[in-house]
Design an enzyme around this catalytic site. Structure first.
Site, PDB file in Angstrom:
ATOM      1  N   THR A 165     -24.191 -16.859 -16.781  1.00  0.00           N
ATOM      2  CA  THR A 165     -24.017 -18.430 -17.685  1.00  0.00           C
ATOM      3  C   THR A 165     -25.545 -18.609 -17.871  1.00  0.00           C
ATOM      4  O   THR A 165     -26.660 -18.201 -17.368  1.00  0.00           O
ATOM      5  CB  THR A 165     -23.818 -19.316 -16.603  1.00  0.00           C
ATOM      6  OG1 THR A 165     -22.193 -19.194 -16.072  1.00  0.00           O
ATOM      7  CG2 THR A 165     -23.899 -20.718 -17.020  1.00  0.00           C
ATOM      8  N   ASP A 203     -18.470 -26.315 -14.061  1.00  0.00           N
ATOM      9  CA  ASP A 203     -19.477 -27.479 -14.176  1.00  0.00           C
ATOM     10  C   ASP A 203     -20.445 -27.621 -15.489  1.00  0.00           C
ATOM     11  O   ASP A 203     -20.931 -28.418 -15.868  1.00  0.00           O
ATOM     12  CB  ASP A 203     -20.425 -27.280 -13.138  1.00  0.00           C
ATOM     13  CG  ASP A 203     -21.284 -25.834 -13.024  1.00  0.00           C
ATOM     14  OD1 ASP A 203     -20.589 -24.946 -13.346  1.00  0.00           O
ATOM     15  OD2 ASP A 203     -22.390 -26.027 -12.802  1.00  0.00           O
TER      16      ASP A 203
END
Ligand code: ASP
Length: 377
Positions: free
Chosen positions: A237, A268
């Site tokens: 990520t 998230d």
């Protein structure tokens, strides 16, 4: 009169020595160092509460997970990671040097990481359980708390730019699925087919996650398919945080999520206050790790609140959330957190996290291995 041995002196000396040894540590942890000498030397596990660097204007991360090991990492792979992070920092540096703002700098940096298949964002994104790609991204502006996000997009080439469009061109904060893809296309963002995101490495990770796990006691295959990518090497990520010459903060995060995630699962990264947060005067933060826990722990917003309402500095606030609180909720990961003075914190409770930063002087530093990243893991 016989001289009596002064036994009392032993405990007193012990206490004095202990106090003297502890004083510098307390003053460092409490107020932060006051010198501003640019990049500080790599920190060790014991220093994890301290800033990772000072005089930083832009930082990027490329994910958390099982650490890359100096001894076993192929030099070509090390170079690819360092170059990938540095390329993103250079893109942001061009923006900031031209007088651009922090929002444009984080967008530019994240776009470069999205285009690099090494990272789990844009091209190179991980697979869902049904072998698709669904991408999440968000961006936030610290000056007015404006934010934009997209979740579960399947055809935007650069989800972070779609998130910025949501922030700037709609009255909403988050668009999801087809509506988000259509919105991005209507606004002129390049679109791609799903095979654009495909990479052999991510396919192999999906296959591994779906392979039946061996029961070590019986040597038998057990019900498999539990892999989430959490135990993988650096999951990839990406995110960026920046402060510009007006001291405005911005943050952005982009991801393909977690390998073998359920179709429709949102992590998230696109959730403001979980994966991304920016508020002038407190912090710009971008997270990576076990998304469900970062959402439940309101990770990046809590860092901001600890600074604003708890009087904490950025390093101790970020450390408390990432290392102190989130593991108790069952999740690990890391965060890059930058304050308006250029103090960067990069704590992680996962074994590893890769990140890099750009200093005011234009220097670029990348950190990959645990001995460079102040790992607590
Ligand atoms: N936080 C991301 C998610 O849960 C994954 C990661 O950072 O590796 O979607």
């Amino acid at each position: 009169m016989p001289v009596r041995p002064r036994l009392w002196i032993v405990p007193v000396l012990t206490v004095l020595v202990a106090v003297a040894a502890a004083l510098p540590a307390f003053s460092r942890a409490g107020s932060g160092e006051t010198h501003r000498t640019g990049a500080v030397a790599p920190t060790k596990a014991a220093d994890a509460r301290r800033p990772a660097a000072r005089d930083v204007v832009l930082a990027v991360h490329g994910g958390a997970g099982t650490a890359l090991r100096r001894e076993t990492t192929d030099p070509r792979k090390e170079k690819a990671y360092r170059d990938g992070l540095a390329d993103a920092l250079k893109a942001g540096r061009r923006v900031l040097r031209d007088g651009g703002d922090s929002v444009t700098a984080v967008e530019a940096a994240v776009r470069v990481l999205e285009d690099n298949e090494l990272f789990n964002a844009g091209r190179g994104a991980v697979f869902t359980e049904d072998a698709g790609h669904e991408l999440d991204a968000s961006i936030m502006r610290g000056s007015d708390l404006a934010a934009g996000a997209v979740a579960g997009v399947r055809s935007v080439r650069n989800p972070v730019s779609a998130a910025r469009l949501v922030m700037e061109k709609t009255k909403h904060v988050m668009l999801a699925g087809e509506g988000a893809d259509d919105f991005a296309a209507r606004n002129g963002l390049p679109t791609v087919t799903q095979d654009y995101y495909w990479t052999q490495r991510r396919w192999d990770e999906l296959m591994k996650a779906k392979a039946p796990a061996k029961d070590p006691r019986a040597g038998k295959a057990t019900k498999g398919g539990k892999g989430t990518g959490a135990a993988e090497e650096i999951t990839g990520t990406v995110g960026a945080v920046a402060v510009d010459r007006d001291r405005d903060l911005a943050a952005a995060t982009s991801t393909g999520g977690m390998t073998n995630k359920m179709a429709g699962r949102v992590g998230d990264s696109p959730v403001v206050g979980a994966g991304t947060y920016a508020k002038n005067g407190t912090v710009a933060a971008s997270a990576t790790g076990h998304g469900e826990v970062f959402i439940r722990g309101a990770a990046t917003a809590t860092i901001s609140h600890l600074i604003e309402f708890g009087g904490r500095d950025v390093a101790s606030a970020a450390y408390e959330v990432v290392v102190g609180r989130l593991p108790r909720l069952g999740g690990r990961g890391g965060v890059i957190a930058l304050d308006h003075e250029g103090t960067l914190a990069a704590p992680h409770s996962s074994e590893g996290m890769v990140y890099g930063y750009l200093t005011e002087d234009g220097d670029i530093v990348t950190r990959l291995f645990p001995d460079e990243t102040s790992s607590d893991g």
